[in-house]
Design a protein around this motif. Sequence first.
Motif, PDB file in Angstrom:
ATOM      1  N   ARG A   1      -3.010 -13.524  -2.840  1.00  0.00           N
ATOM      2  CA  ARG A   1      -1.722 -13.682  -2.164  1.00  0.00           C
ATOM      3  C   ARG A   1      -0.564 -13.460  -3.136  1.00  0.00           C
ATOM      4  O   ARG A   1       0.439 -12.810  -2.784  1.00  0.00           O
ATOM      5  N   VAL A   2      -0.702 -13.969  -4.356  1.00  0.00           N
ATOM      6  CA  VAL A   2       0.324 -13.745  -5.370  1.00  0.00           C
ATOM      7  C   VAL A   2       0.520 -12.252  -5.606  1.00  0.00           C
ATOM      8  O   VAL A   2       1.649 -11.749  -5.659  1.00  0.00           O
ATOM      9  N   ILE A   3      -0.581 -11.533  -5.724  1.00  0.00           N
ATOM     10  CA  ILE A   3      -0.517 -10.095  -6.003  1.00  0.00           C
ATOM     11  C   ILE A   3       0.190  -9.350  -4.879  1.00  0.00           C
ATOM     12  O   ILE A   3       1.031  -8.479  -5.131  1.00  0.00           O
ATOM     13  N   GLU A   4      -0.138  -9.689  -3.642  1.00  0.00           N
ATOM     14  CA  GLU A   4       0.482  -8.936  -2.555  1.00  0.00           C
ATOM     15  C   GLU A   4       1.973  -9.252  -2.411  1.00  0.00           C
ATOM     16  O   GLU A   4       2.752  -8.388  -2.012  1.00  0.00           O
ATOM     17  N   ILE A   5       2.400 -10.447  -2.770  1.00  0.00           N
ATOM     18  CA  ILE A   5       3.825 -10.770  -2.738  1.00  0.00           C
ATOM     19  C   ILE A   5       4.556  -9.999  -3.833  1.00  0.00           C
ATOM     20  O   ILE A   5       5.591  -9.357  -3.591  1.00  0.00           O
ATOM     21  N   VAL A   6       4.026 -10.052  -5.048  1.00  0.00           N
ATOM     22  CA  VAL A   6       4.685  -9.395  -6.181  1.00  0.00           C
ATOM     23  C   VAL A   6       4.654  -7.876  -6.030  1.00  0.00           C
ATOM     24  O   VAL A   6       5.645  -7.190  -6.329  1.00  0.00           O
ATOM     25  N   ALA A   7       3.533  -7.343  -5.551  1.00  0.00           N
ATOM     26  CA  ALA A   7       3.398  -5.887  -5.430  1.00  0.00           C
ATOM     27  C   ALA A   7       4.070  -5.335  -4.180  1.00  0.00           C
ATOM     28  O   ALA A   7       4.318  -4.130  -4.084  1.00  0.00           O
ATOM     29  N   GLY A   8       4.329  -6.191  -3.205  1.00  0.00           N
ATOM     30  CA  GLY A   8       4.968  -5.733  -1.975  1.00  0.00           C
ATOM     31  C   GLY A   8       4.051  -4.939  -1.077  1.00  0.00           C
ATOM     32  O   GLY A   8       4.510  -4.063  -0.334  1.00  0.00           O
ATOM     33  N   MET A   9       2.755  -5.222  -1.138  1.00  0.00           N
ATOM     34  CA  MET A   9       1.785  -4.539  -0.276  1.00  0.00           C
ATOM     35  C   MET A   9       0.575  -5.444  -0.106  1.00  0.00           C
ATOM     36  O   MET A   9       0.362  -6.360  -0.906  1.00  0.00           O
ATOM     37  N   PRO A  10      -0.239  -5.238   0.942  1.00  0.00           N
ATOM     38  CA  PRO A  10      -1.437  -6.062   1.121  1.00  0.00           C
ATOM     39  C   PRO A  10      -2.331  -6.020  -0.114  1.00  0.00           C
ATOM     40  O   PRO A  10      -2.419  -4.997  -0.803  1.00  0.00           O
ATOM     41  N   PHE A  11      -2.981  -7.120  -0.375  1.00  0.00           N
ATOM     42  CA  PHE A  11      -3.825  -7.242  -1.556  1.00  0.00           C
ATOM     43  C   PHE A  11      -4.899  -6.163  -1.622  1.00  0.00           C
ATOM     44  O   PHE A  11      -5.105  -5.527  -2.664  1.00  0.00           O
ATOM     45  N   ASP A  12      -5.588  -5.920  -0.503  1.00  0.00           N
ATOM     46  CA  ASP A  12      -6.648  -4.909  -0.520  1.00  0.00           C
ATOM     47  C   ASP A  12      -6.077  -3.503  -0.732  1.00  0.00           C
ATOM     48  O   ASP A  12      -6.725  -2.653  -1.367  1.00  0.00           O
TER      49      ASP A  12
END
Length: 435
Positions: A237-248
């Motif tokens: 969840r952290v990754i998808e917030i920071v990256a601005g895209m779904p984690f997968d």
Amino acid sequence: MTISRRELLRSGAVLGAGLTLAPRWAWAVDTATDRAAAVGNYPQVASLVDRYATQGKLSGLVATAGWGEAPMEVIARGAGTKGDAHPIGPDSLFRIYSMTKPVTGMAAMILVGEGRLGLDQPLADIIPAFARMQVLVSPDAPVDHVRPATTAITIRHLLTHTSGLGYTIIQKGPIKEAYEKAGIVPGQVSRVPVPGLFFGKAAPNLAEFAERLAGLPLVYEPGTRWSYSVSLDLLGRVIEIVAGMPFDTFLRQRIFGPAGMTSTSFTVPANQAARLTTNYGLLGDVAVPLDPARTSVYLDKPAFPFGGAGLVSSPRDYDRFLMMLANGGRLGRTRVMDEAAVRLGTSNLLPPAAVVEDRFVKSGGFGAGGRVGLGQDAGTFGWAGAAGTVGFVNTRIGLRAGLYTQYMPADALPVQDEFRAAMLADVLARMKRAA
């Protein structure tokens, strides 16, 4: 689960010589001659694979090994499903469960390397709901017997299982029940509830997973103790917030695509279902299908991409991930990760004051989702899976190795430990012959 033993690099000088030996060794994997060569190069590993494949408890096993950028060698025996005439091989698909954790950890390290995420950045900067956490007065206390946490959870804590978060496969009592009720579960095993392996219905998505988790008390004060947890799932969840895209999507675009990992995902496409192996439950001498390949739960999209245990991969694909780490983030001319980020992620990131009593990590360190070797074991990094898989790399000498099979629980057989010991014996023997 542990990934290496101290003796894996008992002699750094001897194993270090492997860097100069690699060009003399054969590496192709796609012919009977090449497979015979692999058996000759790794006789102890071959004996292990043969023994388990002929005992009948396991339907099949695939062992892989490689050095530097050279292709992997493969030893495979048996089938992906008992009674299947199609042999198991490097392109068979396996539920790698917790071997997902190093992948998620390295995804986070990509963002750390780019300056978009800080190793010691508070989690609450990204997910405010974690700003004022409560901690149980004891791990088995009622969930309302809490005190305020005095330390903020950081990204380092999530990467190293020192966040204080729990895990339904570890915790007992009220907090385990609260996790299951909230859908804070480790992933999927089967379409039907399996006693001891079913932990309730998962939260509907990663965002909800994170919000529900923030509303539950911590098991330990952050930074004080290594305790296996859902922290790598939360990191998704952290990754998808920071990256601005779904984690997968981030994993596909930043790791799987550049690394050529075309068979790694959270769902097995229908047109690839024939490659999927069956996962078995061991009841004494009887192997019972837990998740038959043809009707696998992995043929359907999961509630969300479980960064702690959700991936299906092939030995060939995971070897490319390990090769990328061994080469400092590069595969051929393609740079997947910044070298400094790889070096940091495969180093010991444990907080200095963290107590480590778990037998899988004790005497070692922990990096971005995997165990790190220390002292004579320096350079090793990796982790194992709940269904018998194991994969590790030694970044100091470029060695990478993996074992793939499907049975639960993993500790019902000593396959993972025996593979590590067999690989060590074969590597040392080869180097002695070549010296």
